[in-house]
Design a protein around this motif. Structure first.
Motif, PDB file in Angstrom:
ATOM      1  N   THR A 107       5.805  70.822  48.630  1.00 20.01           N
ATOM      2  CA  THR A 107       5.563  72.256  48.803  1.00 20.01           C
ATOM      3  C   THR A 107       6.473  72.874  49.861  1.00 20.01           C
ATOM      4  N   SER A 108       7.526  72.160  50.266  1.00 18.83           N
ATOM      5  CA  SER A 108       8.472  72.681  51.245  1.00 18.83           C
ATOM      6  C   SER A 108       9.562  73.480  50.536  1.00 18.83           C
ATOM      7  N   PRO A 109       9.953  74.617  51.113  1.00 17.35           N
ATOM      8  CA  PRO A 109      11.055  75.375  50.517  1.00 17.35           C
ATOM      9  C   PRO A 109      12.368  74.585  50.592  1.00 17.35           C
ATOM     10  N   ILE A 110      13.271  74.895  49.717  1.00 15.46           N
ATOM     11  CA  ILE A 110      14.583  74.246  49.677  1.00 15.46           C
ATOM     12  C   ILE A 110      15.587  75.167  50.358  1.00 15.46           C
ATOM     13  N   ASP A 111      16.322  74.646  51.339  1.00 14.74           N
ATOM     14  CA  ASP A 111      17.381  75.407  52.002  1.00 14.74           C
ATOM     15  C   ASP A 111      18.592  75.419  51.079  1.00 14.74           C
ATOM     16  N   MET A 112      18.805  76.526  50.381  1.00 20.17           N
ATOM     17  CA  MET A 112      19.890  76.623  49.399  1.00 20.17           C
ATOM     18  C   MET A 112      21.280  76.598  50.038  1.00 20.17           C
ATOM     19  N   PHE A 113      21.352  76.833  51.361  1.00 17.29           N
ATOM     20  CA  PHE A 113      22.651  76.756  52.024  1.00 17.29           C
ATOM     21  C   PHE A 113      22.957  75.339  52.481  1.00 17.29           C
ATOM     22  N   ALA A 114      21.993  74.439  52.378  1.00 17.11           N
ATOM     23  CA  ALA A 114      22.198  73.043  52.757  1.00 17.11           C
ATOM     24  C   ALA A 114      22.195  72.119  51.546  1.00 17.11           C
ATOM     25  N   LEU A 115      21.444  72.465  50.512  1.00 20.80           N
ATOM     26  CA  LEU A 115      21.302  71.619  49.332  1.00 20.80           C
ATOM     27  C   LEU A 115      21.618  72.411  48.073  1.00 20.80           C
ATOM     28  N   GLY A 116      21.906  71.701  47.015  1.00 19.93           N
ATOM     29  CA  GLY A 116      22.074  72.319  45.710  1.00 19.93           C
ATOM     30  C   GLY A 116      20.851  72.049  44.859  1.00 19.93           C
ATOM     31  N   ILE A 117      20.703  72.809  43.818  1.00 22.26           N
ATOM     32  CA  ILE A 117      19.656  72.586  42.828  1.00 22.26           C
ATOM     33  C   ILE A 117      20.349  72.011  41.594  1.00 22.26           C
ATOM     34  N   HIS A 118      19.876  70.871  41.134  1.00 23.26           N
ATOM     35  CA  HIS A 118      20.462  70.209  39.973  1.00 23.26           C
ATOM     36  C   HIS A 118      19.496  70.343  38.803  1.00 23.26           C
ATOM     37  N   LEU A 119      19.981  70.930  37.723  1.00 23.21           N
ATOM     38  CA  LEU A 119      19.185  71.130  36.518  1.00 23.21           C
ATOM     39  C   LEU A 119      19.549  70.026  35.544  1.00 23.21           C
ATOM     40  N   GLY A 120      18.683  69.047  35.387  1.00 20.69           N
ATOM     41  CA  GLY A 120      18.965  67.885  34.564  1.00 20.69           C
ATOM     42  C   GLY A 120      18.902  68.185  33.076  1.00 20.69           C
ATOM     43  N   GLY A 122      32.395  66.270  40.402  1.00 18.63           N
ATOM     44  CA  GLY A 122      31.572  65.117  40.052  1.00 18.63           C
ATOM     45  C   GLY A 122      30.521  65.485  39.026  1.00 18.63           C
ATOM     46  N   ASP A 123      29.663  64.560  38.735  1.00 16.77           N
ATOM     47  CA  ASP A 123      28.649  64.746  37.708  1.00 16.77           C
ATOM     48  C   ASP A 123      27.272  64.554  38.319  1.00 16.77           C
ATOM     49  N   SER A 124      26.515  65.637  38.388  1.00 20.15           N
ATOM     50  CA  SER A 124      25.160  65.556  38.932  1.00 20.15           C
ATOM     51  C   SER A 124      24.151  65.300  37.816  1.00 20.15           C
ATOM     52  N   GLY A 125      24.627  65.074  36.598  1.00 17.92           N
ATOM     53  CA  GLY A 125      23.728  64.837  35.479  1.00 17.92           C
ATOM     54  C   GLY A 125      23.256  66.115  34.828  1.00 17.92           C
ATOM     55  N   GLY A 126      23.838  67.228  35.165  1.00 18.09           N
ATOM     56  CA  GLY A 126      23.453  68.509  34.582  1.00 18.09           C
ATOM     57  C   GLY A 126      24.092  69.650  35.340  1.00 18.09           C
ATOM     58  N   TRP A 127      23.510  70.801  35.196  1.00 17.13           N
ATOM     59  CA  TRP A 127      24.013  72.011  35.841  1.00 17.13           C
ATOM     60  C   TRP A 127      23.667  72.004  37.323  1.00 17.13           C
ATOM     61  N   THR A 128      24.497  72.670  38.140  1.00 16.69           N
ATOM     62  CA  THR A 128      24.269  72.788  39.570  1.00 16.69           C
ATOM     63  C   THR A 128      24.213  74.264  39.955  1.00 16.69           C
ATOM     64  N   VAL A 129      23.208  74.608  40.763  1.00 17.62           N
ATOM     65  CA  VAL A 129      23.098  75.930  41.366  1.00 17.62           C
ATOM     66  C   VAL A 129      23.292  75.711  42.858  1.00 17.62           C
TER      67      VAL A 129
END
Length: 128
Positions: free
Chosen positions: A3-16, A30-37
């Motif tokens: 339930t912790s928010p994600i720091d979008m300036f530190a991490l990416g969101i990977h859509l598998g 590289g390949d994160s296994g899908g789309w990256t935000v």
């Protein structure tokens, strides 16, 4: 469930490809296994590798300006033709077509967001 928010300036969101959404390391290639935000706070042209062209062969890329402003340049197939420029202001986005070489220059400090499939991403130093 976390339930912790994600720091979008530190991490990416990977859509598998399998429908999963995970926070993880931001990678420009590289390949994160899908789309990256990914969101970025950038201060100078060096922060957006303005001296390099970038190309994503597997997918289009949405380049979004959340705050500030930038100019997105598209390289022409004919090297004798001038670059095509798109001006982006806060709250606007541009979809770079798959396989199209592009680069950014900033109008000042900005917050940007990129959405793409990074698999096969290429960088090439800009000449001139």
């Amino acid at each position: 469930m976390n339930t912790s928010p994600i720091d979008m300036f530190a991490l990416g969101i990977h859509l598998g490809d399998d429908g999963t959404v995970l926070a993880g390391e931001r990678r420009m290639t590289g390949d994160s296994g899908g789309w990256t935000v990914a969101a970025f706070h950038v201060e100078t042209d060096e922060d957006v590798h303005a001296d390099h062209w970038e190309m994503h062969p597997q997918a289009d890329e949405a380049v979004c300006v959340l705050s500030g402003g930038a100019r997105l340049y598209l390289r022409q197939e004919n090297p004798e033709r001038e670059e095509e420029a798109v001006t982006l202001t806060a709250g606007t986005a541009f979809v770079v077509p798959r396989g199209r070489w592009h680069r950014l220059e900033l109008d000042g400090p900005s917050d940007l967001m990129s959405i793409t499939l990074r698999r096969g991403t290429r960088l090439e130093r800009r000449l001139g």
